[in-house]
Motif scaffolding. Structure first.
Motif, PDB file in Angstrom:
ATOM      1  N   UNK A   1     -13.495 -28.178  -7.804  1.00 55.81           N
ATOM      2  CA  UNK A   1     -15.097 -29.180  -7.792  1.00 55.81           C
ATOM      3  C   UNK A   1     -14.536 -29.640  -6.283  1.00 55.81           C
ATOM      4  N   UNK A   2     -13.493 -30.226  -5.482  1.00 59.55           N
ATOM      5  CA  UNK A   2     -12.728 -30.959  -4.718  1.00 59.55           C
ATOM      6  C   UNK A   2     -13.522 -29.651  -3.454  1.00 59.55           C
ATOM      7  N   UNK A   3     -13.373 -28.754  -3.210  1.00 59.80           N
ATOM      8  CA  UNK A   3     -13.749 -27.711  -1.961  1.00 59.80           C
ATOM      9  C   UNK A   3     -15.439 -28.101  -2.406  1.00 59.80           C
ATOM     10  N   UNK A   4     -15.518 -27.901  -3.482  1.00 56.23           N
ATOM     11  CA  UNK A   4     -17.367 -27.325  -3.868  1.00 56.23           C
ATOM     12  C   UNK A   4     -18.072 -28.491  -3.100  1.00 56.23           C
ATOM     13  N   UNK A   5     -17.638 -29.400  -3.613  1.00 53.88           N
ATOM     14  CA  UNK A   5     -18.096 -31.221  -3.113  1.00 53.88           C
ATOM     15  C   UNK A   5     -17.443 -31.403  -1.448  1.00 53.88           C
ATOM     16  N   UNK A   6     -16.443 -31.018  -0.866  1.00 51.83           N
ATOM     17  CA  UNK A   6     -16.345 -30.740   0.376  1.00 51.83           C
ATOM     18  C   UNK A   6     -17.416 -29.729   1.421  1.00 51.83           C
ATOM     19  N   UNK A   7     -17.501 -28.558   0.510  1.00 51.96           N
ATOM     20  CA  UNK A   7     -18.486 -27.629   1.711  1.00 51.96           C
ATOM     21  C   UNK A   7     -19.940 -28.261   1.217  1.00 51.96           C
TER      22      UNK A   7
ATOM     23  N   UNK B   1     -13.506 -39.148  -5.575  1.00 52.93           N
ATOM     24  CA  UNK B   1     -13.876 -39.874  -5.393  1.00 52.93           C
ATOM     25  C   UNK B   1     -15.174 -40.037  -4.166  1.00 52.93           C
ATOM     26  N   UNK B   2     -13.499 -39.383  -3.112  1.00 47.81           N
ATOM     27  CA  UNK B   2     -14.464 -39.946  -2.083  1.00 47.81           C
ATOM     28  C   UNK B   2     -15.092 -38.450  -1.084  1.00 47.81           C
ATOM     29  N   UNK B   3     -15.068 -37.438  -1.791  1.00 48.14           N
ATOM     30  CA  UNK B   3     -15.817 -36.680  -1.689  1.00 48.14           C
ATOM     31  C   UNK B   3     -17.111 -36.791  -1.612  1.00 48.14           C
TER      32      UNK B   3
END
Lengths: 924, 193
Positions: free
Chosen positions: A340-346, A377-379
């Motif tokens: 999920x983190x990398x998804x948000x990041x992308x 949360x940050x992303x």
């Protein structure tokens, strides 16, 4: 073989007594129960090591260095052993070299000059016929080489790129990466061999070669052009891995060498960006990777992630994009937080390309803002921030505000800043803007930044028809006040300015809940704040000013206001004491001018403020960038630049200083103004003498002073920098400051003391005017050196000297030179410091043409007086002294910091010493 | 690019620290302390990525040990996570079932493995087998030359001859003589290293 060594390894005790073995030392350290005990063991061991090094013990040198490395890992100083590493490297045997290189990489880094000594050994080892030794040398070079070494050894490394041993080739390729990072001029030299390596069969060589190509392309257009012709080769590498079956050696969870796939995808991204032809060539394989890679393991997801990034970056066709966005959608729905983190990041990167696609996932993203993991949360917050537009700002802000109530402490300041900036950027109407800000400020804790408050006040001041509404809303919010500084400050400011609207229901909006407030209720609010222990002196100062303003707006509460102002006459905070005394004087004795003094502020000019603010932040950012290198703890992780770079910044800084020096000049004129101000004094004295009551004539004189005073007050700030608007003469608050000289007129007294008391007032004046009015403070980067007005008065000992003895600091000490700093704080101006530098020559030969240069970060201002001489006698036989004036515009927040460069001649040879001073005593 | 790699235990003791950018010692200690504080209390369900200053730290916990890599903000987090795992597998294989003590006593070997795995802040070799073979070769090389060197430098009676034999046998890759011979030779070698 391996087994045998393992079986025999531990537990065998040494047959001969030759100092402790490495393993025994580790055991001894581990056996220590307290830190002191450990220090004892280490001290003993270090002493032994020093002896051994002194005796030039050859047999155990590599064991000793191994011990030294362990000691280093524990965090003890090990500088004394650096030379031993070099000796080991220069020796012939493999074990010695192995430990030697290891020690070199661990104990030294590229900034040490000692490293230069190893260049020759490295050169020999690179050419060594034993591949292991050549490998060691490549490894050391790749990890710690400096720019000079890179230049010297590049031909050797380039030669090794063609070595027939794949082990050497891959190491040489990565070594080249480091070399071109250090010396970009060499890019051309490495381009052809790097491209040649792409046809290699060995994966290790390929991964290194792809990295090298990437590095070259990033820094050179020519290399990029050449690389674009090689897209086919890259595609082939990728294809081989995707279609080929099981490759046991490189298999990770059923996928062939994900690391190499990722590297190739990354390079394709760089090559395909902005180039339709190569994008076209690679789109097939990208589609293949995106569809065929299984996303149930981390390795597979890593490839998909990289592939999506590549598709989004290149000039891809629509279908491919859809595929990528779908993958991201799948990622976002994944249970694994990493995915999920990398998804948000992308998505953050995709949002500018395809907002529609991202908007579809809005609800999921808003949910992510509430995740328990701070990284997510940050992303998510960043993404939400990017997603907001005029149409959805109300809904999203509501969500965020709700979340603000329950979020973690450490997350609140980020979130608050983001909400505020969203509201500022997209607010459809002013009323909503003000409402949201009040809601944010009403949240417990002090997370709202000062700039936000200032902007808010500017907006409030401009929304003329909302003044009544705003002050009433703030009044309501203050009824539930629990120590929020921001809310208190804005509320107090508004109550001070628009207090009467609170009482008389002016400008009531349709649908607004009626509110009945009496004059004394309004004063109650101020009283609560001023008496609350949580209020900072800044807030209390706001409160005092609000009281003064109300004194002319409300007639029934004059006595109460006087009583509230009075207690602060004895305040320990200079600012409060001052305001209290001055305001008291205005209230008690100068009713006739009070009305003018506390008039409502003119509408603040929004446009100028916004542009100033933009300027200010722009400059602040630039300053940040500049600061990055010189300040410790800036971007320390950045590649340690070559020396050249640091000198450049040094020069930059010096230039900056040169730019800033004119700042000092206007001070003189400010001083002149002051003097002319003072010049009026005797005249007014005589007036007072003849007419004790304040008559018309003295009123004129008063106006004279004021008119003289106003330009004086505004020259200083506006000349020091153009960042903030000069105080408009109509500004009643700025006027307040200058009005203070009224004081000396009233009390009768002798000439001399009166003069000093006038000076006294003047002395603190600029500080008053600094804070009394928000308007003055509007620029976010308000230089705090308005005190420069005082400079003219420095010689008059008004205030008892507040100088405390600061310890002498050794700013720089090298083998031949010592620089000492003594500090003197001139009274009255906490920001400035006079540094008396003295230079001592420790070497046996005299120095000539001695020049001392210093550079400081932007928040400091530096002025170097001429030195007492340029010849420094040998062996401490004489001292050159020099005075340095430093003004710290961020006094109290940042301490001094300085870079030094000293140039001199010894026996006709130029020498340069450099250093950074960061051990300045606190409070300068 | 990898900025640094840390291997810390739960108490915050650093077992391995490799920096690919030059930093002051004091700065290094501060970083190690901060990174430990960042990762040690995170929930296992959380992401393995934490933003750290202007970079990010990719970490993974194995028993009581934290492997952390500080990488650029634009780097592929998942790939580095995978590389941490590969590194741990290599260590596990090399020390056969690695534990923290192995890493403490053989810290220099851990550094050597790392140097075979990562160079100049970039991944160098992705095959576990290749690295293990390489390490074994290096060990053998070292062992052999150490013995030879010892022999040349101080020949202690008859033992020197046996050492020579031993060394030769080792070089040839043959099995060793008797246990007695082995232990003596090993004693000498151990006391030497």
């Amino acid at each position: 073989m391996q087994n045998l060594m393992k079986a025999l390894g531990p537990g065998q005790s040494g047959g001969l007594k030759m100092g402790t073995r490495l393993r025994d030392m580790i055991r001894a350290v581990r056996a220590c129960k307290t830190a002191a005990e450990e220090r004892g063991v280490i001290a003993k061991e270090c002493a032994n090591l020093r002896n051994a090094f002194k005796e030039n013990d050859q047999d155990y040198r590599h064991r000793n260095v191994a011990k030294l490395m362990f000691i280093h890992m524990l965090g003890y100083p090990t500088h004394f052993g650096q030379m031993e590493c070099l000796k080991l490297i220069a020796s012939g045997g493999f074990p010695e070299k192995r430990i030697g290189y290891l020690g070199l990489m661990l104990l030294l880094d590229e900034r040490q000059e000692v490293l230069m000594l190893v260049t020759n050994s490295l050169k020999n080892d690179l050419n060594h016929k034993n591949q292991f030794i050549a490998g060691l040398a490549l490894c050391a070079l790749g990890n710690i080489c400096s720019a000079e070494m890179a230049r010297d050894l590049a031909p050797e490394v380039e030669k090794l790129l063609h070595n027939n041993n794949s082990y050497i080739r891959k190491k040489a390729a990565l070594c080249s990466v480091r070399i071109v990072r250090k010396v970009p001029d060499l890019i051309e030299y490495f381009t052809n061999p790097a491209v040649g390596l792409l046809t290699d069969k060995h994966h290790g060589v390929l991964i290194a070669a792809v990295k090298l190509c990437h590095e070259l392309c990033q820094n050179s257009e020519a290399a990029l052009e050449q690389m674009r012709k090689q897209v086919q080769t890259l595609v082939r590498i990728l294809k081989n891995m995707v279609v080929s079956g099981y490759a046991p050696e490189y298999d990770v969870g059923g996928i062939t060498d994900p690391f190499l796939q990722i590297r190739v995808l990354r390079l394709l991204r760089f090559v395909g960006k902005g180039d339709a032809d190569s994008s076209d060539v690679m789109s097939d394989i990208l589609a293949q990777v995106a569809t065929n890679t299984e996303g149930n393991k981390n390795a597979g997801n890593a490839i998909l992630y990289e592939c999506v990034l590549t598709i989004m970056a290149i000039e891809a066709i629509g279908g491919l994009r859809v595929l990528a966005v779908n993958i991201l959608g799948r990622f976002l729905a994944n249970r694994d937080n990493n995915i999920r983190y990398v998804a948000l990041n992308t998505l953050v990167k995709v949002v500018s390309v395809d907002t529609q696609a991202v908007q579809r996932h809005r609800t999921t993203i808003v949910e992510c803002v509430k995740d328990s993991d701070v990284s997510i949360r940050r992303r998510a917050l960043e993404l939400v921030y990017a997603l907001v537009n005029q149409s959805n700002v109300k809904a999203l802000t509501k969500e965020l505000l709700e979340y603000l109530k329950v979020s973690d402490q450490e997350f609140k300041s980020d979130l608050t800043a983001k909400i505020c900036s969203l509201v500022q950027k997209f607010a459809p109407e002013k009323q909503w803007y003000i409402d949201q800000h009040i809601l944010v400020m009403a949240e417990p804790g002090n997370y709202v930044k000062e700039e936000v408050l200032r902007t808010l006040i500017v907006v409030i001041s401009n929304a003329t028809e909302l003044h009544g509404y705003t002050v009433r809303q703030l009044y309501r919010a203050m009824q539930r006040w629990s120590g929020q500084e921001g809310l208190a400050q804005v509320a107090l400011w508004c109550i001070g300015e628009y207090g009467e609207m609170l009482i008389n229901h002016l400008n009531e909006l349709p649908g607004e809940e009626p509110l009945t407030v009496t004059e004394s209720d309004a004063v109650d609010v101020i009283e609560t704040v001023i008496k609350d222990v949580r209020s900072s002196s800044n807030t209390q100062a706001f409160a005092l000013t609000a009281l003064l303003k109300l004194s002319s707006r409300f007639s029934s509460t004059t006595q109460r206001i006087k009583d509230l102002i009075k207690p602060h006459k004895g305040s320990l905070t200079l600012e409060l004491q001052q305001r209290s005394i001055e305001f008291g004087a205005i209230l008690n004795r100068h009713d006739n001018i009070k009305g003018q003094l506390v008039e409502r502020m003119p509408v603040l000019d929004e446009a100028t403020y916004v542009s100033k603010k933009a300027d200010g932040t722009g400059i602040a950012l630039a300053a940040d960038g500049k600061r990055a290198t010189p300040v410790v703890g800036g971007d320390i992780l950045a590649n340690g630049g070559p020396k050249q770079e640091t000198t450049n910044t040094l020069i930059d800084l010096l230039n900056l200083d040169a730019d800033e020096t004119p700042v000092n000049e206007p001070r003189k004129s400010a001083g002149d103004h002051l003097l002319s101000l003072l010049g009026v004094d005797p005249l007014s004295d005589s007036n007072v003498g003849t007419a004790p009551s304040v008559g018309t004539s003295s009123d004129n004189v008063l106006m004279d002073i004021l008119s003289l005073g106003t330009p004086a007050a505004s020259t200083a700030p506006s000349s020091s920098t153009s960042l903030f608007p000069p105080a408009p003469p109509a500004d009643p608050f700025a006027g307040l400051g200058t009005a203070a000289p009224v004081d000396p007129f009233a009390p009768a007294g002798g000439n001399a003391p009166r003069k000093t008391s006038l000076l006294d007032e003047l002395d603190v004046l600029p500080q008053v005017s600094r804070k009394t009015s928000l308007l003055d403070d509007l620029g976010p980067a308000v230089p705090k050196d308005k005190g420069s007005l005082l400079d003219g008065l420095d010689t008059i000992p008004i205030v008892p000297a507040t100088t405390s003895a600061y310890p002498t600091v050794t700013a720089l000490e090298t083998s031949g030179l010592k620089v000492l700093f003594d500090f003197v704080k001139p009274p009255g101006n906490p920001q400035s410091t006079v540094i008396k530098a003295s230079y001592i020559n420790l070497s046996p030969s005299p120095y000539t043409d001695f020049i001392f240069q210093a550079a400081v970060p932007k928040f400091l201002q530096l002025q170097l007086e001429p030195a007492s001489g340029s010849v420094l006698p040998a062996s401490g036989g004489g001292v050159i002294t020099q005075t340095i004036n430093v003004t710290n515009t961020m006094h109290g927040q940042k301490s001094l910091l300085m870079k030094l460069r000293i140039i001199y001649k010894v026996d006709g040879q130029d020498k340069v010493e450099q250093g950074q001073v960061n051990n300045f005593p606190q409070g300068l | 690019m990898i900025r640094f790699i840390l291997l810390q235990n739960r108490q915050g003791k650093t077992r391995l620290a490799k920096y690919y950018v030059p930093l002051e010692d004091s700065e290094k200690h501060k970083l190690e302390y901060e990174v430990h504080r960042l990762v040690v209390n995170r929930d296992p369900k959380f992401t393995n990525f934490v933003e750290f200053r202007t970079h990010k730290v990719i970490y993974r916990r194995y028993a009581g040990l934290f492997f952390s890599m500080c990488v650029d903000i634009t780097d592929n987090e998942l790939a580095y996570l995978e590389s941490i795992h590969l590194f741990v597998e290599i260590l596990d294989h090399f020390f056969s079932n690695v534990c923290e003590l192995d890493l403490v006593f053989n810290f220099h070997k851990v550094y050597l493995i790392l140097d075979e795995f990562i160079l100049a802040g970039e991944l160098q070799e992705t095959s576990k087998k290749a690295i293990i073979e390489r390490m074994n070769e290096l060990e053998r090389q070292e062992y052999y030359s150490a013995n030879m060197l010892f022999l040349l430098q101080q020949d202690i009676g008859g033992i020197g001859d046996r050492m020579y034999l031993y060394a030769l046998f080792l070089a040839e890759g043959k099995e060793i003589l008797s246990d007695w011979e082995c232990s003596h030779c090993w004693d000498l070698y151990e006391s030497y290293c």
